[in-house]
Scaffold this active site. Structure first.
Site, PDB file in Angstrom:
ATOM      1  N   CYS A 128       0.906  -1.017   0.095  1.00 17.26           N
ATOM      2  CA  CYS A 128      -0.059  -0.108  -0.100  1.00 17.26           C
ATOM      3  C   CYS A 128       1.006   1.194  -0.024  1.00 17.26           C
ATOM      4  O   CYS A 128       1.448   1.579  -0.713  1.00 17.26           O
ATOM      5  CB  CYS A 128      -0.922  -0.065   1.194  1.00 17.26           C
ATOM      6  SG  CYS A 128      -2.374   0.910   0.885  1.00 17.26           S
ATOM      7  N   HIS A 146      -3.415  -4.645   0.338  1.00 18.31           N
ATOM      8  CA  HIS A 146      -2.915  -5.337   1.546  1.00 18.31           C
ATOM      9  C   HIS A 146      -2.839  -6.924   1.654  1.00 18.31           C
ATOM     10  O   HIS A 146      -3.714  -7.448   2.016  1.00 18.31           O
ATOM     11  CB  HIS A 146      -3.460  -4.680   2.915  1.00 18.31           C
ATOM     12  CG  HIS A 146      -3.467  -3.374   3.033  1.00 18.31           C
ATOM     13  ND1 HIS A 146      -2.339  -2.770   3.803  1.00 18.31           N
ATOM     14  CD2 HIS A 146      -3.994  -2.214   2.567  1.00 18.31           C
ATOM     15  CE1 HIS A 146      -2.362  -1.815   3.868  1.00 18.31           C
ATOM     16  NE2 HIS A 146      -3.343  -1.217   3.258  1.00 18.31           N
ATOM     17  N   GLU A 171      -1.160  -8.822   3.162  1.00 17.36           N
ATOM     18  CA  GLU A 171      -0.963  -9.565   4.729  1.00 17.36           C
ATOM     19  C   GLU A 171      -2.466 -10.036   5.141  1.00 17.36           C
ATOM     20  O   GLU A 171      -2.652 -10.820   6.200  1.00 17.36           O
ATOM     21  CB  GLU A 171      -0.341  -8.623   5.534  1.00 17.36           C
ATOM     22  CG  GLU A 171      -1.049  -7.273   5.809  1.00 17.36           C
ATOM     23  CD  GLU A 171      -1.021  -6.100   4.954  1.00 17.36           C
ATOM     24  OE1 GLU A 171      -0.745  -6.180   3.903  1.00 17.36           O
ATOM     25  OE2 GLU A 171      -1.100  -4.977   5.426  1.00 17.36           O
TER      26      GLU A 171
HETATM   27  N1  GLN Z   1      -1.871   7.158   2.980  1.00 13.75           N
HETATM   28  C1  GLN Z   1      -1.878   6.229   1.928  1.00 13.75           C
HETATM   29  C2  GLN Z   1      -3.333   6.156   0.888  1.00 13.75           C
HETATM   30  O1  GLN Z   1      -4.354   6.730   1.735  1.00 13.75           O
HETATM   31  C3  GLN Z   1      -1.725   4.686   1.852  1.00 13.75           C
HETATM   32  C4  GLN Z   1      -2.601   3.986   2.941  1.00 13.75           C
HETATM   33  C5  GLN Z   1      -2.278   2.427   3.352  1.00 13.75           C
HETATM   34  O2  GLN Z   1      -1.010   2.406   3.444  1.00 13.75           O
HETATM   35  N2  GLN Z   1      -3.104   1.791   3.746  1.00 13.75           N
HETATM   36  O3  GLN Z   1      -3.426   5.751  -0.132  1.00 13.75           O
END
Ligand code: GLN
Length: 537
Positions: A381, A507, A509
């Site tokens: 992400c 994600h 994970e």
């Molecule tokens: N801050 C970033 C976004 O909103 C990444 C978010 C995250 O890593 N979950 O896109």
């Protein structure tokens, strides 16, 4: 339908969630269909707007629900797919009750905690029972017995058990039996008092799971049995596990907890076959290989902030019969002292998700260090956005390239707000959330690892790769290996001529389990292990 309620006493952080999850593992392996539910007494509607310092990680489900991290344990220990029905907060309960009141559903009545709030809680248990078609629901009540905010939940499950009838419910109370150094012994008084508190509320536990650092001898078990009014076999020793949380199902099995639960609930099932689980534990305790992975984040020292990431790394290790030492690296330390010393000797570098500006530059330095030194890099992400910014600045020479999250005035917004996010003003539950399909490009590492062309992964973000820059990146050899089916959103990026430089907007994970390690974590650890051993440390 059978119901198990798990409460906690004495102190928080006793591992109620893990106890519930480990019991679920055993019941599932007895051939039962199980589901798990968490009640959180706080007034937030969900934990989505809480800081990791307050709450630890926010665990995201397929349906986009932002939930408590215990739901992560539930999914990792079992094969259950959870939905937003599996996590209930006081905030949600009150929201529903107050909406009902405004709609006039209680017309003529005074709206009260009993029965309106408790009825709503019971309704949520019945709803899950109906929807899940499970044989057994394990409901964990967050917080500690005696907390004011937890009382409506305890009252609700007391009533629920009464209505469900004898033989259909089982109460498990997880307590603490501290070892007092000065006395050189374990003390049962806190357990006695917390059970007394529970009985005052009208709940008599059927089973007491005693968290302790030292073995619970027969005498202590007898004492707890006598004073807490449970049979001797229902005093379960839940000693701290030696190596891994995944030992817990085997530990509870040795204590015959699953057997006892089945007898209490009149369930006739064969003993669980845990051979595959034992093999996982073997790999965790005595792996053939070892590797060191650096996680570059900003919530360092806070064990719960990157919970699923740490677990998925360990699963990737299991898949490679490789023990993983996780080194928590503070991104701000890299900003201060440079990468070389801090990142030396790591087999791989992982940059997890995150929000806000702090530590961003340190993460960008780490990504550059991994790219230039051919150290396996895995971005999750925010970690993908970091890799993109680094590449833009240092390879494409786009001066001051950035995400508009960190620098709204950057001349090169290579990461920008998703179109769908532009009109969003409210913060709760409004990110791009949950499972989304993603198409993989032929001949890429991503496609090789997954062994598939269409995958589904969970998301939680507002920002995204800016398509205005796609051509420039592509021309220089940057690979977009995963896209949304309409081709509009970049989901996975990777670099050629690098042993493993891959990052995802989603994600991964959240989908990894010890018995089903995620393919990307498996690939990352394999590459990290190969790198570790290609060079002297
Ligand atoms: N801050 C970033 C976004 O909103 C990444 C978010 C995250 O890593 N979950 O896109």
């Amino acid at each position: 339908m059978k119901y198990i309620f798990v409460t906690g006493g004495v102190v928080s952080s006793l591992g109620k969630g893990l106890t519930a999850a480990a019991l679920a593992t055993l019941l599932e392996n007895r051939g039962l269909k199980v589901t798990l539910q968490k009640f959180d007494p706080y007034l937030n509607v969900d934990p989505g707007t809480m800081s990791p310092y307050q709450h630890g990680e926010v665990y995201v489900l397929d349906d986009g629900a932002e939930t408590d991290l215990d739901l992560g344990h539930y999914e990792r220990f079992t094969n259950v797919k959870l939905t937003r029905m599996n996590n209930l907060t006081s905030g949600q309960v009150y929201q529903t009750v107050l909406n009902n009141e405004r709609e006039g559903k209680y017309l003529g009545n005074t709206v009260q905690v009993i029965p309106h709030v408790t009825d709503e809680i019971k309704r949520r248990i019945h709803n899950l029972a109906e929807q899940s078609k499970a044989d057994v629901i394990i409901t964990e009540i967050g917080g500690t017995t005696g907390d004011i905010e937890g009382l409506p939940f305890l009252e609700a499950i007391r009533e629920f058990a009464l209505e469900a009838g004898i033989g259909n419910t089982c109460f498990i109370h997880v307590t603490y039996v501290p070892f007092i150094k000065a006395a050189g012994e374990l003390k049962t008084k806190p357990t006695q008092q917390s059970v007394a508190k529970l009985r005052e509320i009208g709940i008599t536990p059927n089973i007491i799971a005693c968290r302790c650092e030292k073995p619970l001898d027969k005498e202590l078990r007898q004492k707890i049995s006598m004073f807490c009014n449970v049979s001797l076999e229902a005093v379960i020793e839940a000693k701290d596990v030696d190596h891994s949380i995944y030992e817990m199902p085997l530990m509870l099995q040795r204590e015959r907890m699953d057997d006892l639960v089945c007898r209490i609930l009149h369930l006739t099932t064969p003993a669980p076959n845990m051979a595959h689980w034992q093999e996982i534990i073997r790999k965790l305790i005595a792996p053939q290989h070892r590797v060191r992975i650096g996680v570059v984040g900003k919530y360092i020292g806070l064990q719960d902030a990157y919970k699923s990431v740490y677990e998925a790394i360990i699963h990737g290790g299991v898949a490679n019969d490789c023990g993983v030492e996780i080194v928590q690296v503070d991104a701000e330390e890299i900003e201060k002292n440079g990468p070389a010393k801090i990142l030396k000797g790591l087999g791989g570098i992982l940059v997890p998700g995150g929000f806000g500006e702090r530590g961003i530059e340190g993460k960008i330095i780490a990504a550059r260090y991994a790219r230039e030194n051919k150290i396996p890099y895995f971005g999750l992400c925010l970690g993908m956005q970091i890799a993109t910014i680094e590449y833009a600045r240092n390879i494409l020479k786009l001066d001051k390239a950035d995400s508009t999250e960190f620098n709204p005035d950057t001349p090169h917004p290579v990461i920008a707000l998703l179109d769908a996010q532009r009109k969003v003003t409210k913060k709760g539950g409004t990110m791009r959330l949950g499972a989304q399909p993603c198409q993989l490009a032929l001949g890429t590492k991503a496609a090789e690892f997954y062994g598939a062309f269409v995958i589904s992964e969970r998301h939680r973000h507002r920002y995204e790769f800016n398509n205005a820059y796609r051509e420039r990146f592509e021309k220089s050899g940057f690979v977009f290996s995963g896209l949304s089916p309409d081709g509009k959103l970049v989901e996975i990026i990777e670099l050629k001529n690098h042993p493993f430089y891959l990052a995802s907007q989603f994600h991964p994970e959240f989908l990894s389990k010890p018995h089903q390690p995620h393919p990307l974590f498996k690939g990352f650890i394999a590459a990290a292990h190969a790198h570790h051993h290609s060079k002297p440390l």
